[in-house]
Scaffold this motif. Structure first.
Motif, PDB file in Angstrom:
ATOM      1  N   TYR A  32      21.165 -75.638 -12.373  1.00  0.00           N
ATOM      2  CA  TYR A  32      19.828 -75.157 -12.714  1.00  0.00           C
ATOM      3  C   TYR A  32      18.979 -76.293 -13.275  1.00  0.00           C
ATOM      4  CZ  TYR A  32      16.069 -72.531 -14.875  1.00  0.00           C
ATOM      5  OH  TYR A  32      14.837 -72.083 -15.240  1.00  0.00           O
ATOM      6  N   ILE A  35      17.513 -77.989 -10.370  1.00  0.00           N
ATOM      7  CA  ILE A  35      16.433 -77.176  -9.790  1.00  0.00           C
ATOM      8  C   ILE A  35      15.151 -77.346 -10.606  1.00  0.00           C
ATOM      9  CG2 ILE A  35      15.637 -74.795  -9.401  1.00  0.00           C
ATOM     10  CD1 ILE A  35      18.540 -74.056  -8.778  1.00  0.00           C
ATOM     11  N   GLN A  49      16.519 -74.059  -3.403  1.00  0.00           N
ATOM     12  CA  GLN A  49      17.299 -72.833  -3.394  1.00  0.00           C
ATOM     13  C   GLN A  49      18.769 -73.202  -3.577  1.00  0.00           C
ATOM     14  OE1 GLN A  49      16.402 -69.789  -3.460  1.00  0.00           O
ATOM     15  NE2 GLN A  49      14.190 -70.017  -3.169  1.00  0.00           N
ATOM     16  N   THR A  50      19.533 -72.261  -4.117  1.00  0.00           N
ATOM     17  CA  THR A  50      20.921 -72.597  -4.475  1.00  0.00           C
ATOM     18  C   THR A  50      21.748 -73.027  -3.265  1.00  0.00           C
ATOM     19  OG1 THR A  50      21.398 -70.251  -4.341  1.00  0.00           O
ATOM     20  CG2 THR A  50      21.015 -71.155  -6.520  1.00  0.00           C
ATOM     21  N   GLY A  51      21.522 -72.393  -2.124  1.00  0.00           N
ATOM     22  CA  GLY A  51      22.294 -72.749  -0.930  1.00  0.00           C
ATOM     23  C   GLY A  51      22.075 -74.196  -0.546  1.00  0.00           C
ATOM     24  N   TYR A  54      23.641 -76.635  -3.268  1.00  0.00           N
ATOM     25  CA  TYR A  54      25.084 -76.859  -3.322  1.00  0.00           C
ATOM     26  C   TYR A  54      25.643 -77.418  -2.025  1.00  0.00           C
ATOM     27  CZ  TYR A  54      25.228 -75.125  -7.995  1.00  0.00           C
ATOM     28  OH  TYR A  54      25.033 -75.003  -9.338  1.00  0.00           O
ATOM     29  N   ARG A  55      24.992 -77.139  -0.912  1.00  0.00           N
ATOM     30  CA  ARG A  55      25.427 -77.801   0.329  1.00  0.00           C
ATOM     31  C   ARG A  55      25.204 -79.299   0.194  1.00  0.00           C
ATOM     32  NH1 ARG A  55      23.251 -76.622   5.593  1.00  0.00           N
ATOM     33  NH2 ARG A  55      25.097 -77.756   6.215  1.00  0.00           N
ATOM     34  N   LYS A  58      27.701 -80.797  -2.279  1.00  0.00           N
ATOM     35  CA  LYS A  58      29.030 -80.887  -1.662  1.00  0.00           C
ATOM     36  C   LYS A  58      29.113 -82.144  -0.792  1.00  0.00           C
ATOM     37  CE  LYS A  58      31.830 -78.450   1.726  1.00  0.00           C
ATOM     38  NZ  LYS A  58      31.780 -77.411   2.747  1.00  0.00           N
ATOM     39  N   ARG A  82      30.144 -74.862 -17.256  1.00  0.00           N
ATOM     40  CA  ARG A  82      29.076 -75.373 -16.400  1.00  0.00           C
ATOM     41  C   ARG A  82      29.499 -76.696 -15.793  1.00  0.00           C
ATOM     42  NH1 ARG A  82      23.282 -73.066 -17.513  1.00  0.00           N
ATOM     43  NH2 ARG A  82      23.235 -72.942 -15.296  1.00  0.00           N
ATOM     44  N   ARG A  83      29.127 -76.887 -14.541  1.00  0.00           N
ATOM     45  CA  ARG A  83      29.545 -78.119 -13.873  1.00  0.00           C
ATOM     46  C   ARG A  83      28.367 -79.080 -13.835  1.00  0.00           C
ATOM     47  NH1 ARG A  83      32.788 -75.846  -8.795  1.00  0.00           N
ATOM     48  NH2 ARG A  83      32.971 -78.070  -8.463  1.00  0.00           N
TER      49      ARG A  83
ATOM     50  N   TYR B  17      28.694 -66.800   2.264  1.00  0.00           N
ATOM     51  CA  TYR B  17      29.244 -68.137   2.509  1.00  0.00           C
ATOM     52  C   TYR B  17      30.740 -68.064   2.825  1.00  0.00           C
ATOM     53  CZ  TYR B  17      24.890 -70.006   0.661  1.00  0.00           C
ATOM     54  OH  TYR B  17      23.579 -70.315   0.482  1.00  0.00           O
ATOM     55  N   PHE B  21      33.774 -72.423   0.113  1.00  0.00           N
ATOM     56  CA  PHE B  21      32.487 -72.796  -0.481  1.00  0.00           C
ATOM     57  C   PHE B  21      32.169 -71.855  -1.641  1.00  0.00           C
ATOM     58  CE2 PHE B  21      27.865 -73.159  -0.793  1.00  0.00           C
ATOM     59  CZ  PHE B  21      27.662 -74.514  -0.579  1.00  0.00           C
ATOM     60  N   GLU B  24      34.284 -72.536  -4.684  1.00  0.00           N
ATOM     61  CA  GLU B  24      33.903 -73.747  -5.388  1.00  0.00           C
ATOM     62  C   GLU B  24      32.565 -73.597  -6.120  1.00  0.00           C
ATOM     63  OE1 GLU B  24      34.462 -77.438  -3.513  1.00  0.00           O
ATOM     64  OE2 GLU B  24      34.002 -78.305  -5.471  1.00  0.00           O
ATOM     65  N   PHE B  25      31.571 -73.039  -5.438  1.00  0.00           N
ATOM     66  CA  PHE B  25      30.209 -73.060  -6.001  1.00  0.00           C
ATOM     67  C   PHE B  25      29.646 -71.685  -6.363  1.00  0.00           C
ATOM     68  CE2 PHE B  25      30.313 -76.800  -3.108  1.00  0.00           C
ATOM     69  CZ  PHE B  25      30.237 -77.777  -4.076  1.00  0.00           C
ATOM     70  N   SER B  28      28.447 -70.913  -9.947  1.00  0.00           N
ATOM     71  CA  SER B  28      27.273 -71.725 -10.291  1.00  0.00           C
ATOM     72  C   SER B  28      26.033 -71.214  -9.582  1.00  0.00           C
ATOM     73  CB  SER B  28      27.490 -73.183  -9.877  1.00  0.00           C
ATOM     74  OG  SER B  28      28.624 -73.711 -10.503  1.00  0.00           O
ATOM     75  N   MET B  29      26.210 -70.823  -8.316  1.00  0.00           N
ATOM     76  CA  MET B  29      25.039 -70.394  -7.548  1.00  0.00           C
ATOM     77  C   MET B  29      24.439 -69.125  -8.127  1.00  0.00           C
ATOM     78  SD  MET B  29      26.374 -71.257  -3.728  1.00  0.00           S
ATOM     79  CE  MET B  29      24.944 -70.746  -2.838  1.00  0.00           C
ATOM     80  N   ARG B  31      24.633 -68.066 -11.155  1.00  0.00           N
ATOM     81  CA  ARG B  31      24.026 -68.401 -12.423  1.00  0.00           C
ATOM     82  C   ARG B  31      22.675 -69.099 -12.240  1.00  0.00           C
ATOM     83  NH1 ARG B  31      27.722 -71.036 -16.768  1.00  0.00           N
ATOM     84  NH2 ARG B  31      26.317 -70.902 -18.542  1.00  0.00           N
ATOM     85  N   ASP B  32      22.643 -70.093 -11.347  1.00  0.00           N
ATOM     86  CA  ASP B  32      21.386 -70.823 -11.121  1.00  0.00           C
ATOM     87  C   ASP B  32      20.331 -69.902 -10.530  1.00  0.00           C
ATOM     88  OD1 ASP B  32      22.773 -72.941 -12.034  1.00  0.00           O
ATOM     89  OD2 ASP B  32      22.976 -73.958 -10.101  1.00  0.00           O
ATOM     90  N   PHE B  33      20.781 -69.012  -9.631  1.00  0.00           N
ATOM     91  CA  PHE B  33      19.844 -68.069  -9.018  1.00  0.00           C
ATOM     92  C   PHE B  33      19.181 -67.220 -10.111  1.00  0.00           C
ATOM     93  CE2 PHE B  33      18.726 -63.899  -7.476  1.00  0.00           C
ATOM     94  CZ  PHE B  33      18.106 -64.142  -6.268  1.00  0.00           C
ATOM     95  N   ASP B  56      17.109 -69.063   2.728  1.00  0.00           N
ATOM     96  CA  ASP B  56      18.021 -70.165   2.403  1.00  0.00           C
ATOM     97  C   ASP B  56      19.469 -69.737   2.591  1.00  0.00           C
ATOM     98  OD1 ASP B  56      18.970 -72.654   0.906  1.00  0.00           O
ATOM     99  OD2 ASP B  56      19.670 -71.054  -0.424  1.00  0.00           O
ATOM    100  N   SER B  60      21.829 -71.571   5.095  1.00  0.00           N
ATOM    101  CA  SER B  60      22.896 -72.397   4.532  1.00  0.00           C
ATOM    102  C   SER B  60      24.264 -71.805   4.840  1.00  0.00           C
ATOM    103  CB  SER B  60      22.730 -72.521   3.019  1.00  0.00           C
ATOM    104  OG  SER B  60      21.476 -73.062   2.719  1.00  0.00           O
ATOM    105  N   GLU B  64      27.179 -73.625   6.821  1.00  0.00           N
ATOM    106  CA  GLU B  64      28.474 -73.871   6.186  1.00  0.00           C
ATOM    107  C   GLU B  64      29.601 -73.279   7.010  1.00  0.00           C
ATOM    108  OE1 GLU B  64      30.006 -75.561   3.748  1.00  0.00           O
ATOM    109  OE2 GLU B  64      28.054 -76.540   3.649  1.00  0.00           O
TER     110      GLU B  64
END
Lengths: 121, 901
Positions: A32, A35, A49-51, A54-55, A58, A82-83, B17, B21, B24-25, B28-29, B31-33, B56, B60, B64
């Motif tokens: 975030y 972002i 956007q999150t997709g 993270y793509r 990665k 949190r990463r 997804y 994927f 792994e994410f 986080s996704m 949460r960020d969303f 998106d 995505s 993927e």
């Protein structure tokens, strides 16, 4: 780990990738955080956007441009799970090369713009 | 709430997804969303964010998935979603007519559901536009155990405000109509009288200027300021930014407009939305007349007897409502005992102080009927959507058997069954998505059509903020996904199961699907019939309502209201005004009779408790509430009510000891049964005595569904003291012209008086029948759609059945079968489906119609005629839809039919 690639083979970077590298260039950030940084840096015009984020992360990690790190100690309030991501040495080299390339492009474009004479009707 | 929805939505997106994927994410996704969603402030930004997030995620996730598989895996995996989408789009575009039919059907179904949900959203989910509404509560101080949701008195408000540790502030407001001389002349507006902290407790920031603030809480009468609503600002000044600082006159005093409230803010109640707000310190300067007269000023703010303030509080984060209520009750106990007793001396059966989420209290009075009504609407639109799904499923079934060869070729080339099912489901999803987008248009249209109606509790639909916000869009998206599964799953699985060998021999699909198709037809018929039964029930109820004998002839009557208190009239001036009005109106040739009354039938009235010492009935030993109407001498002749016993009023003294009353038959019967009531006396509030001098017949008084409402008539000269607004009633063969003449004359008496609700009394029947009219319109629209959709469905399926049997029919005709015999063969098969559908529809109707009983008037829910009419209409439509293809079948040319095969 495979032999490091020539930084130039990564160029040109697409907008999202460039903005992500810029966001993690000076400090480690979580998703975030990236972002938000990109939104601020682009004056609100880019909302990652999150997709897409993270793509990119990665791939950047796979390519060795970005690495995952421990949460910085300053982030006491936040969840430890949190990463965080930060730029690598190779990442910095690629970012510098891309910025130089873009600076060159801007210079070239300025020359053209300056040399263009106003057309008379 | 919206954050929980956002989280759930993010999980759905992440689920698209591939697993590694996601693992792994994914966390986080999500949460960020959620954080990004929360940082979008306006509904528009949120909606835009959601839309971008969907795009998106699809892109995505597809990329993927494509990347995550080795070529060997690709045949059976989720690889190639993008290709499927492209292929699906091409396949659909080849059949524009089919697509148009499906999209339109789905759009009607989805759009209707979106429209109703936007209503639910506006009424139940976000009825009040305040900061963090989930933390805001309404605070009540019980007047008695029977009236737990009463307001607060001023001292109790002060005690709560100053003592509470669990609330970040307590504020109060009171709403009242107010007469304002502003840019649009004299007009009656809704005002909110608020404490200085009202806007800060609710977290409202001004649109322009400032809001009412703590500095306005000073000495009474010292802060002549008002804040106007955004709507009033636009109406008054056409959105002129210089409006702030101007003054308007209220009760002959200049009030400065210090600010404009933000557009979304509409107070904390759904009905009677305030047009302007003034500080409570100005209460007695606002000209509210009798009730809040200047001499009562000190008393109003000191007594605990009047629970006149609506209180709201902001709960501190993490504190539960029970804890808040507990604290408020403890605070109340600290007041002297005389200050906190309940009315009627009831033992402390309940804790007097209670709190309720503001989202619930916004439509408290009519919540039950609102919930019932919204359920009814949801039922109707859900049935419509189900019908649309059945219809589209049928269309897809027919289409997929036409596509059997194409799909067979794909299977022969190695496509697995799951791949083909997926391909077909993706096409369904695309249809549903386009249907949903068109459906949003339908929703906007539906909302506009319904804008003329009112919800129970006088909530005007036109005044609700029916925005297509993020929540509504999410709902639509979910409905679209559910719809796609509902209509797409069955055809997809059926289409993917075929006999490859037969297909490659170039045989057309077998008749095996007939059972499913007929089931779907029966289902459509049943659903359409249920809606039709609802429509006929409501129509018949409306007719019964319109045909009700209301006890007098309303057609020649017209009325207009004046509220002289709001204009600072004292009692003597009121009586003078009424006398002058009667004199002037009688002189007009358009007007046959003139009367004054504080209540005209077919509108809400005031009820007060009466007692009779010599009552003979059991219930007469207690107080009985009578509707009270203060009338002029000519009232009964003007309305057309004969006196049954005794006499009418004639020049009754305004004061004097001889107090008289006229009752209707229903009222007299409640106290004295069949004994003669003339000369007996009744006591108002158990005190003041009135002698009964006359009896009039019972009429409908508030609505047509009234059952004998007991009514007491008092001479208006007395009633004027109560300070009720009065109606001026005129009787004429041409009531519209009479009404215009009356308004002219009344303006001539005093131009400054606002004339409210000029109306033809006959038309008020329409208003009181609002639920029936709304229900009739609602059901009529959707049952008509259902009838058309179901007919098209029946027609499509029968036509298709005929086309499959073409060769068989051709052979039979060639062998000498009568065309009438063929005709009946085709007709019979579909008639069985229609008959079964009708049977199921009637059964569902019988089970479901009692739920409509509360909305119906004058007929029983199991109304035989309604069921009969509906079934007949449907049967005619369904048979009509069958006749054309059946006739075509009977005229099959054997030669052509053999050749085409």
């Amino acid at each position: 780990m495979p032999a490091p690639r020539d930084p130039d083979t990564f160029l040109p970077l697409n907008t999202d990738t460039l903005m992500i590298l810029l966001a993690v260039a000076n400090e480690a950030r979580h998703g975030y955080g990236i972002i938000r940084d990109v939104e601020e840096r682009s004056e609100g015009s880019i909302l990652l956007q999150t997709g897409a984020l993270y793509r990119n992360l990665k791939r950047l990690r796979l390519d060795g441009l970005v690495a995952e790190v421990q949460a910085p100690p300053t982030d006491a309030t936040d969840d430890a799970r949190r990463r965080y991501y930060t730029i690598t040495k190779l990442g910095t080299t690629v970012l510098d090369a891309e910025v130089q390339r873009m600076a060159m492009l801007v210079r070239a474009a300025k020359v053209v713009a300056a040399g263009r004479k106003p057309r008379l009707a | 709430v919206s954050h929980r929805v956002a989280r759930a939505f993010a999980r759905v997106l992440v689920a698209m997804y591939p697993r590694e994927f996601r693992e792994e994410f994914g966390a986080s996704m999500v949460r960020d969303f959620c954080e990004t969603f929360a940082s979008r402030r306006t509904a528009f930004d949120r909606a835009r964010f959601i839309a971008a997030a969907i795009v998106d995620a699809v892109r995505s996730a597809a990329a993927e998935r494509a990347a995550s598989h080795t070529p060997a895996e690709r045949g059976s995996s989720m690889y190639g979603v993008t290709e499927d989408i492209r292929f699906g789009a091409r396949a659909l575009l080849r059949r524009p007519g089919f697509v148009a039919a499906v999209v339109l059907t789905l759009a009607l179904g989805i759009g209707a559901n979106t429209a109703v949900f936007s209503l639910v959203d506006a009424v139940f989910l976000r009825p009040v536009a305040v900061t963090e509404p989930e933390r805001v509560v309404a605070i009540f101080h019980a007047l008695s155990a029977n009236a737990p949701n009463s307001g607060l008195s001023y001292p109790v408000y002060r005690a709560m405000r100053d003592g509470s540790q669990t609330l970040d502030g307590v504020a109060v407001a009171m709403s009242h109509p107010i007469n304002v001389a502003g840019p649009a002349g004299n007009e009656l507006l809704n005002s909110g009288v608020v404490s200085g902290n009202y806007f800060s407790v609710l977290g409202i920031t001004p649109f322009a200027g400032r809001l009412v603030s703590e500095s306005d809480d000073g000495a009474h009468g010292a802060s002549p300021v008002i804040v106007i609503s955004h709507r009033l600002w636009r109406r008054w000044s056409n959105a002129d930014p210089n409006m702030v600082g101007k003054t308007v006159k209220i009760a002959n005093r200049a009030f400065t407009i210090v600010g404009v409230a933000p557009p979304a803010f509409r107070g904390t109640e759904l009905a009677d939305v305030a047009d302007l707000w003034a500080p409570v310190s100005m209460l007695t300067s606002l000209g509210f007349g009798g009730l809040y007269a200047p001499e009562m000023d000190a008393e109003l703010f000191r007594t605990t007897a009047f629970h006149w303030l609506d209180a709201v509080g902001r709960v501190k984060p993490g504190v539960t409502h029970d804890v808040v209520a507990g604290e408020l009750n403890r605070l109340l106990k600290r007041l002297p005992p005389t200050e906190r007793r309940l009315l009627n001396e009831e033992p402390a059966a309940i804790d007097p102080m209670s709190v309720m989420p503001i989202t619930r209290s916004a439509a408290l009075r009519d919540r039950d009927s609102l919930v019932r009504f919204v359920r009814l609407m949801f039922g109707v639109v859900a049935l419509t959507l189900l019908l649309a799904c059945a219809n589209v499923a049928n269309l897809l079934l027919v289409r997929s058997s036409e596509r059997a060869q194409e799909l067979g070729v794909r299977a022969a080339l190695g496509a697995g069954r799951s791949r083909i099912v997926r391909q077909l489901l993706i096409e369904s999803a695309m249809l549903a998505a386009v249907g949903a987008v068109v459906g949003l248009g339908v929703a906007i249209g539906t909302v506009r059509t319904l804008a003329a109606f009112q919800l129970p509790g006088s909530i005007a639909l036109a005044e609700l903020d029916l925005a297509l916000d993020a929540r509504v869009l999410m709902f639509t998206a979910l409905v679209a996904v559910g719809t796609a599964l509902a209509f797409g799953l069955l055809p997809a699985f059926r289409a993917s199961r075929f006999d490859l060998a037969a297909l490659l021999r170039n045989e057309r699909a077998s008749r095996g699907g007939a059972a499913i198709r007929n089931t779907l037809v029966a289902m459509q018929v049943a659903l359409a019939l249920v809606l039709l039964i609802g429509a006929t029930l409501f129509t018949r109820s409306l007719r019964a309502g319109l045909a009700t004998d209301i006890g007098f002839d309303a057609r020649p009557l017209a009325a207009v209201d004046v509220d002289l208190r709001l204009h600072g009239y004292d009692r003597a001036r009121m009586l003078a005004y009424y006398a002058e009005a009667e004199r002037r109106l009688r002189a007009r040739p358009e007007i046959e009779r003139v009367a004054l009354a504080t209540h005209v039938p077919l509108s809400r009235g005031v009820q007060l408790p009466f007692k009779a010492k010599d009552a003979v009935t059991a219930e007469g030993k207690r107080n009985i509430r009578f509707l009270v109407n203060g009338v002029s001498d000519d009232y009964f002749t003007a309305i057309g009510l004969p006196i049954v016993q005794g006499r009418v009023f004639s020049n009754e003294a305004a004061d004097g000891p001889n107090r008289v009353i006229i009752l209707n038959e229903a009222a007299a019967k409640r106290f004295w049964g069949s004994a003669s009531p003339i000369g007996r006396s009744v006591n108002l509030f158990g005190g003041e005595a009135f002698t009964v001098v006359g009896i009039v017949p019972t009429t409908k008084s508030e609505t047509v569904t009234d059952e004998a409402v007991p009514t007491a008539f008092l001479p208006l000269v007395r009633q004027a003291g109560f300070g009720n607004p009065a109606s001026i009633v005129v009787r004429s063969a041409a009531p519209a012209a009479a009404l215009r003449a009356a308004q002219q004359e009344l303006r001539a008496i005093d131009r400054g008086i606002s004339l409210r609700r000029p109306r033809l009394v006959g038309n008020q029947i329409d208003d009181v029948l609002m639920p029936q009219r709304f229900g009739t319109r609602l059901f009529a629209i959707f049952s008509l759609i259902a009838l058309v959709v179901a007919s098209i469905g029946v027609h499509g399926v029968v036509s298709y059945g005929v086309s499959l049997r073409r060769r068989e029919l051709g052979i039979r005709i060639a062998l000498g079968a009568q065309s009438s015999h063929i005709y009946w063969t085709v007709l019979r098969a579909s008639l069985i489906a229609v008959a079964i559908g009708c049977g199921v529809g009637v059964a569902v109707g019988v089970v479901g119609s009692p739920a409509l009983a509360v909305f119906l008037y004058g007929i029983r829910p199991l109304d035989g005629a309604a069921f009969g009419i509906a079934a007949l209409a449907l049967a005619v439509a369904a048979v009509g839809a069958t006749v054309v293809p059946a006739r075509r079948a009977s005229r099959t040319d054997p030669v052509t039919s053999m050749r085409t095969e």
